[in-house]
Design a protein around this motif. Structure first.
Motif, mmCIF file in Angstrom:
data_model
loop_
_atom_site.group_PDB
_atom_site.id
_atom_site.type_symbol
_atom_site.label_atom_id
_atom_site.label_comp_id
_atom_site.label_asym_id
_atom_site.label_seq_id
_atom_site.Cartn_x
_atom_site.Cartn_y
_atom_site.Cartn_z
ATOM 1 N N LYS A 162 70.875 39.311 31.789
ATOM 2 C CA LYS A 162 71.383 38.337 32.757
ATOM 3 C C LYS A 162 70.278 37.820 33.674
ATOM 4 N N ALA A 163 69.463 38.715 34.175
ATOM 5 C CA ALA A 163 68.424 38.307 35.124
ATOM 6 C C ALA A 163 67.421 37.360 34.484
ATOM 7 N N SER A 164 67.011 37.676 33.242
ATOM 8 C CA SER A 164 66.054 36.829 32.544
ATOM 9 C C SER A 164 66.638 35.454 32.255
ATOM 10 N N ALA A 165 67.897 35.413 31.814
ATOM 11 C CA ALA A 165 68.547 34.137 31.521
ATOM 12 C C ALA A 165 68.727 33.304 32.784
ATOM 13 N N GLN A 166 69.090 33.965 33.882
ATOM 14 C CA GLN A 166 69.257 33.250 35.143
ATOM 15 C C GLN A 166 67.933 32.667 35.626
ATOM 16 N N LYS A 167 66.861 33.418 35.487
ATOM 17 C CA LYS A 167 65.541 32.924 35.895
ATOM 18 C C LYS A 167 65.112 31.743 35.034
ATOM 19 N N ALA A 168 65.393 31.824 33.724
ATOM 20 C CA ALA A 168 65.046 30.719 32.829
ATOM 21 C C ALA A 168 65.861 29.475 33.165
ATOM 22 N N ARG A 169 67.116 29.657 33.502
ATOM 23 C CA ARG A 169 67.959 28.522 33.861
ATOM 24 C C ARG A 169 67.459 27.860 35.140
ATOM 25 N N ASN A 170 67.069 28.660 36.107
ATOM 26 C CA ASN A 170 66.515 28.096 37.351
ATOM 27 C C ASN A 170 65.203 27.358 37.086
ATOM 28 N N THR A 171 64.388 27.911 36.177
ATOM 29 C CA THR A 171 63.125 27.252 35.838
ATOM 30 C C THR A 171 63.372 25.901 35.197
ATOM 31 N N LEU A 172 64.342 25.826 34.294
ATOM 32 C CA LEU A 172 64.666 24.555 33.638
ATOM 33 C C LEU A 172 65.191 23.538 34.651
ATOM 34 N N LEU A 173 65.962 24.007 35.609
ATOM 35 C CA LEU A 173 66.445 23.104 36.656
ATOM 36 C C LEU A 173 65.274 22.558 37.475
ATOM 37 N N LEU A 174 64.296 23.405 37.743
ATOM 38 C CA LEU A 174 63.103 22.952 38.454
ATOM 39 C C LEU A 174 62.311 21.947 37.614
ATOM 40 N N HIS A 175 62.287 22.159 36.292
ATOM 41 C CA HIS A 175 61.632 21.183 35.407
ATOM 42 C C HIS A 175 62.287 19.815 35.537
ATOM 43 N N LEU A 176 63.608 19.809 35.585
ATOM 44 C CA LEU A 176 64.344 18.549 35.693
ATOM 45 C C LEU A 176 64.075 17.870 37.032
ATOM 46 N N ILE A 177 64.007 18.656 38.091
ATOM 47 C CA ILE A 177 63.697 18.101 39.409
ATOM 48 C C ILE A 177 62.282 17.533 39.420
ATOM 49 N N GLN A 178 61.345 18.268 38.835
ATOM 50 C CA GLN A 178 59.962 17.806 38.779
ATOM 51 C C GLN A 178 59.844 16.529 37.961
ATOM 52 N N LEU A 179 60.609 16.433 36.876
ATOM 53 C CA LEU A 179 60.604 15.214 36.071
ATOM 54 C C LEU A 179 61.115 14.031 36.881
ATOM 55 N N SER A 180 62.146 14.265 37.682
ATOM 56 C CA SER A 180 62.690 13.203 38.528
ATOM 57 C C SER A 180 61.655 12.730 39.547
ATOM 58 N N LEU A 181 60.898 13.673 40.109
ATOM 59 C CA LEU A 181 59.855 13.308 41.063
ATOM 60 C C LEU A 181 58.734 12.521 40.381
ATOM 61 N N CYS A 182 58.381 12.911 39.160
ATOM 62 C CA CYS A 182 57.365 12.159 38.416
ATOM 63 C C CYS A 182 57.845 10.736 38.149
ATOM 64 N N MET A 183 59.126 10.594 37.851
ATOM 65 C CA MET A 183 59.682 9.278 37.581
ATOM 66 C C MET A 183 59.661 8.411 38.836
ATOM 67 N N CYS A 184 59.859 9.043 39.999
ATOM 68 C CA CYS A 184 59.794 8.290 41.258
ATOM 69 C C CYS A 184 58.421 7.672 41.453
ATOM 70 N N GLY A 185 57.377 8.366 41.014
ATOM 71 C CA GLY A 185 56.039 7.829 41.154
ATOM 72 C C GLY A 185 55.802 6.565 40.355
ATOM 73 N N THR A 186 56.566 6.366 39.260
ATOM 74 C CA THR A 186 56.383 5.181 38.433
ATOM 75 C C THR A 186 56.938 3.923 39.089
ATOM 76 N N VAL A 187 57.818 4.070 40.078
ATOM 77 C CA VAL A 187 58.388 2.887 40.752
ATOM 78 C C VAL A 187 57.662 2.602 42.059
#
Length: 317
Positions: free
Chosen positions: A226-251
């Motif tokens: 459970k702990a490993s899966a939860q950490k991986a899920r949080n990491t993926l959510l951070l990836h998505l947030i980081q992608l959104s921030l990168c996209m903001c830079g393009t505008v």
């Protein structure tokens, strides 16, 4: 953005020296922030190459590539910033070369985030095959493919620019400051860049979101930790947030171009600095905070190096 800012400043009355001094004073806080970001990013990069545990793990190798790209992008965008503040006009070939570097780095960031998401997906959903799939060789091959994909995009953009009749120009010196807007010289290149950027970020978002959903579903089962899966899920959510921030830079440039139409130059300069910091610099600086401080091993070494090895003792094999 830079061309819009330049055209606005050209209509400003008053001595040029005073205008330059004003621009220099306004840019000082931004330059200080940039130097701090570059310092911390550089320490993070050195940290990731300092221990075998980092050099021999796929997730750390991908993180190193992401941080290297972010640091390079901060450096190049700050160069553009200085050129704009000093009102330096470049030739089309030089501007095109610098813009190609920016476009290349802009492509590599979301693609690297995709690789990092897939690595976490394999680690949680296929733990028995993780060691055989995410080998150092496969990870490096993935990074090479990411860079090759970005280089192909640059090659296509360069071929599309050949449609512009450069031979008809009296001089290759640009009338405006160098920016991606001033280098979109043809309708084809402008359309291609918009389509490519849109498809790239949408595809990256879909891959990251799919990995997140799959990991979230697997985390509910009793067959995984459970702990490993939860950490991986949080990491993926951070990836998505980081992608959104990168996209903001393009505008960034488009946003400033629209703002310059309705605001005075003095107000625009203040807004320009704020937008530049939060849409361009901050997203590239968040990686050491998001990924470095969450990892205990990296966090210890990072604080050790930042504090100049005065107070902390690190025990990492």
């Amino acid at each position: 953005m830079l061309s819009a800012l330049r055209s606005q400043s050209n209509h400003t009355s008053g001595p040029q020296y005073r205008t330059f001094l004003e621009l220099l004073l306004i840019s000082a806080p931004t330059t200080t922030v940039c130097c701090v970001f570059l310092f911390i990013n550089s320490i993070m990069i050195v940290t990731l190459r300092s221990k075998p545990v980092f050099r021999e793990s796929s997730c750390y190798i991908l993180l190193f590539n992401l941080l290297l790209v972010d640091t390079m992008q901060i450096s190049v965008t700050q160069l553009f910033y200085f050129l704009s503040v000093c009102r330096v006009r470049l030739t089309y070939p030089v501007c095109g070369f610098l813009e190609s570097i920016v476009d290349l780095l802009t492509s590599i960031s979301p693609l690297t985030l995709v690789l990092m998401s897939l690595e976490r997906y394999v680690a949680v959903c296929h733990p028995l095959r993780h060691a055989t799939i995410t080998t150092i060789r496969n990870t490096r091959m993935g990074i090479v493919m990411v860079w090759a994909f970005g280089l192909v995009d640059i090659l296509i953009e360069g071929l599309l620019l050949l449609e512009f009749p450069f031979s008809d120009l009296k001089t290759l010196l640009m009338n405006d400051a160098c920016s991606d807007l001033t280098m979109n010289l043809t309708h084809s290149s402008n359309l291609y860049k918009k389509v490519y950027t849109g498809v790239l970020f949408v595809a990256a978002a879909m891959v990251i979101m799919s990995s997140y959903v799959r990991v979230a579903l697997v985390a509910r089962s009793a067959s995984v930790e459970k702990a490993s899966a939860q950490k991986a899920r949080n990491t993926l959510l951070l990836h998505l947030i980081q992608l959104s921030l990168c996209m903001c830079g393009t505008v960034h440039d488009t946003l400033i171009t629209e703002i310059v139409k309705v605001l005075e130059r003095k107000i625009l300069m203040r807004i320009w600095n704020v937008i530049y910091v939060f849409l361009v610099l901050v997203p590239r600086f968040l990686n050491p905070l998001i990924y470095g401080l969450r990892d205990k091993t990296i966090r210890t070494l990072l604080m050790y190096r930042i504090c100049c090895r005065l107070t902390l003792k690190v025990n990492v094999n």
